[in-house]
Design a protein around this motif. Structure first.
Motif, PDB file in Angstrom:
ATOM      1  N   ASP A 158       9.738  -0.490  -3.939  1.00 20.82           N
ATOM      2  CA  ASP A 158       9.492   0.179  -2.657  1.00 20.82           C
ATOM      3  C   ASP A 158      10.725   0.008  -1.783  1.00 20.82           C
ATOM      4  OD1 ASP A 158       8.569   1.213  -0.289  1.00 20.82           O
ATOM      5  OD2 ASP A 158       6.887  -0.174  -0.062  1.00 20.82           O
ATOM      6  N   ARG A 215      -1.342   4.404   0.616  1.00 16.06           N
ATOM      7  CA  ARG A 215      -0.282   5.406   0.544  1.00 16.06           C
ATOM      8  C   ARG A 215      -0.110   6.185   1.857  1.00 16.06           C
ATOM      9  NH1 ARG A 215       1.231   5.055  -4.657  1.00 16.06           N
ATOM     10  NH2 ARG A 215      -0.366   4.483  -6.171  1.00 16.06           N
ATOM     11  N   ALA A 266       0.467  -0.665  -5.283  1.00 13.53           N
ATOM     12  CA  ALA A 266       0.792   0.757  -5.190  1.00 13.53           C
ATOM     13  C   ALA A 266       2.119   1.095  -5.845  1.00 13.53           C
ATOM     14  CB  ALA A 266       0.814   1.180  -3.720  1.00 13.53           C
ATOM     15  N   LEU A 267       3.176   0.337  -5.500  1.00 10.76           N
ATOM     16  CA  LEU A 267       4.517   0.610  -6.029  1.00 10.76           C
ATOM     17  C   LEU A 267       5.180  -0.691  -6.447  1.00 10.76           C
ATOM     18  CD1 LEU A 267       5.940   3.124  -3.375  1.00 10.76           C
ATOM     19  CD2 LEU A 267       5.256   3.670  -5.701  1.00 10.76           C
ATOM     20  N   ASP A 324       2.509  -5.449  -7.281  1.00 12.68           N
ATOM     21  CA  ASP A 324       2.153  -4.613  -6.138  1.00 12.68           C
ATOM     22  C   ASP A 324       1.039  -3.644  -6.520  1.00 12.68           C
ATOM     23  OD1 ASP A 324       2.469  -2.145  -4.262  1.00 12.68           O
ATOM     24  OD2 ASP A 324       3.686  -3.700  -3.308  1.00 12.68           O
ATOM     25  N   TYR A 357       0.817  -1.208   0.000  1.00 13.02           N
ATOM     26  CA  TYR A 357       0.000   0.000   0.000  1.00 13.02           C
ATOM     27  C   TYR A 357       0.851   1.258   0.000  1.00 13.02           C
ATOM     28  CZ  TYR A 357      -5.054  -0.677   0.040  1.00 13.02           C
ATOM     29  OH  TYR A 357      -6.359  -0.887  -0.339  1.00 13.02           O
ATOM     30  N   GLY A 358       1.987   1.183  -0.644  1.00 13.62           N
ATOM     31  CA  GLY A 358       2.821   2.362  -0.790  1.00 13.62           C
ATOM     32  C   GLY A 358       3.907   2.457   0.257  1.00 13.62           C
TER      33      GLY A 358
END
Length: 549
Positions: free
Chosen positions: A88, A413, A84-85, A82, A64-65
């Motif tokens: 990471d 995020r 979000a990213l 993923d 989630y970031g």
């Protein structure tokens, strides 16, 4: 000084005697105290565990970031799937030292979202399952300086998301259920039978109309070595060795669902050991929500959480649920065993269910459940916090007797603004009423013949205490793995005591016996507490096994 022993006191009178001391001093009720321990640990503590080196391990989800703390040495997690990213470089697990409040980022490379865990007998934290690339992972973290997670991406036979773990008398771990998994398996995979997957039709039957409300099933190891399994509103006794159901218990009354996403909580009440009597096992289930709460909350209708608790003596010949009412409604509450044998009910909300933004009205006040009291005298509302602890909050007993609280709503995020309940990165500590300022505490100075105990053996605990009155007893607490309102592997034993001797002045020796079997106390590390006049000492780590190693 009196000896509080199963020889001298019944279960009820034992805890009644000590609970009365804890909550009143000079006729004034002591509501406990909150303290902000760390404004930010860089992540939201969705999962929490205590290692035998007194370090707290927390982690959240990885997809989630970025979090607010970087991975060491420029390490990064790369996952093309993923949410979000895909790259990471932030940490999603940290080691927290309560002694100096220091933080050490740890490296997790597979997604731990809504996973499970417990401690192996050697003190190693074992963490299983999750989401996406982590749903079959088994992760290990040893309690040693500088150690980091070691991951096996395909250590489980099937995908495990929202499953539950319990350490067994053999030292193996059973992993039960999860989304879409109506079965159980074992780790480590040391034999052919460990590789097998075992069907548990009970989990398929307890899904309910929403196909949920039985995730994160409550597991409690009973004194005979069999496993109590509770899901939704029903429970069974499972013989996991021969893979058969030994008995089906009555359904808990009231109709409220108790497991995720309705998220009540459950605890095995203190096991009072007495070599002359059979050890009884009582299960407590508190809170939850109506079975359709999650569906309604997702459409904007937030139903009131459950106010009821059910208490079942699982070892009785004809057990029946005894229902009680909490002073506050609660969903997503954590039930944490205190060294005295009482239970702290903490965190959560009064409306809605677990899930993203589907709960309302934070319950800021913890409630104490005094296990030895009777009727409506069991509950006491304590001092509240100012920080809502909603979805994905956690709590854990610390060796000094406080309860560490963290987590809540890790929004996508890591949003801190523009959401009803922002992502919470802080840690708080709650001091229960027994930590009254100015009230002397006993201190363990020595355990004889040593910190490695063997089953059935006699041992003694030396301690200092400035108190001149009040009974004394010894408890042994297994560290838990807490997530989603359930402290897996949580266990407290009230040890059998032979007597107390005053050696000199404020120095005493209490003689007692280690638990007789690994079904009572699975091999591993435990915190030993001396409770004198209702006040526990700081805990002392011991290890118990058949060989004492």
């Amino acid at each position: 000084m009196k000896t509080a022993s199963p020889f001298l006191f019944s279960r009820t009178s034992l805890f009644l005697f000590f609970s009365l001391f804890v909550f009143c001093q000079g006729g004034q009720f002591q509501p406990g105290e909150w303290k902000l321990v760390k404004k930010s640990i860089g992540i939201s503590a969705m999962h929490m565990a205590l290692l035998p080196n007194n370090k707290i391990i927390t982690f959240d989800r990885t997809d989630y970031g970025p979090s607010n703390i970087s991975l060491p040495s420029g390490r990064c997690r790369r996952d093309p799937h993923d949410q979000a990213l895909t790259t990471d470089c932030s940490a999603h697990s940290v080691e927290f030292d309560p002694a100096d409040r220091s933080i050490r980022p740890l490296t997790i490379l597979t997604d731990t979202w809504c996973s499970s865990g417990a401690l192996f007998p050697d003190g190693k934290l074992v963490q299983t399952g999750g989401f996406n690339d982590g749903d079959r992972a088994v992760r290990y973290l040893s309690p040693c300086p500088g150690c980091d997670w070691v991951e096996s991406q395909f250590g489980l036979s099937v995908r495990r998301w929202y499953s539950s773990n319990q350490l067994l008398p053999s030292g193996k771990m059973i992993i039960v259920g999860g989304r879409g998994q109506f079965n159980y398996e074992f780790i480590p995979k040391a034999s052919k039978s460990d590789i097998s997957l075992y069907d548990l039709k009970f989990l398929r039957e307890t899904r309910g109309s929403s196909a949920e409300n039985n995730l994160y099933p409550f597991l409690h190891l009973l004194p005979d070595g069999n496993l109590f399994v509770f899901a939704n509103t029903r429970s069974i006794l499972l013989d996991y060795v021969n893979h058969r159901i030994l008995r089906t218990y009555p359904e808990i009354p009231g109709g409220d669902a108790r497991n995720y996403p309705s998220c009540g909580s459950s605890a095995l009440l203190p096991l009072v050991l007495n070599s002359k009597k059979e050890t009884k096992a009582e299960i407590l289930v508190c809170g939850g929500a109506p079975p359709d709460s999650n569906a309604k909350a997702n459409s904007g209708v937030f139903m009131s959480a459950s106010k009821t608790c059910g208490r079942l003596t699982a070892t009785d010949d004809s057990p029946e649920w005894v229902m009680e009412e909490m002073p506050l409604r609660r969903v997503m509450g954590d039930m944490i065993m205190l060294p005295t044998g009482d239970i702290l009910i903490i965190n959560g909300a009064a409306k809605g269910t677990a899930g993203w933004g589907v709960a309302r009205e934070p319950v800021l006040e913890p409630v104490l459940y005094r296990t030895g009291m009777v009727g409506n005298r069991r509950f006491e509302v304590l001092r509240g916090t100012s920080i809502p602890r909603m979805y994905h909050s956690t709590a854990h007993l610390l060796p000094d007797g406080r309860v560490l609280v963290g987590g809540s709503n890790p929004n996508i995020r890591y949003d801190f603004m523009g959401v009803l309940f922002p992502t919470e990165l802080s840690l708080e500590a709650f001091s229960p009423p027994y930590l009254i300022k100015g009230s002397p505490r006993p201190t363990i100075t020595r355990i004889n013949p040593g910190l490695n105990l063997q089953y059935k053996t006699r041992f003694s605990v030396e301690f200092d205490s400035k108190k001149k009155d009040g009974g004394v007893y010894v408890t042994m607490v297994a560290p838990s793995f807490t997530t989603h309102s359930y402290a897996m592997n949580q266990r407290l034993l009230v040890l059998e005591v032979a007597g107390v001797r005053q050696v000199s002045g404020t120095h005493y020796v209490i003689d007692g016996y280690a638990p007789a079997t690994s079904a009572l106390a699975p091999p591993g590390h435990y915190l030993v507490f001396v409770v004198h006049g209702g006040v526990p000492s700081p805990g002392k780590w011991v290890h118990i096994s058949s060989g004492g190693n």
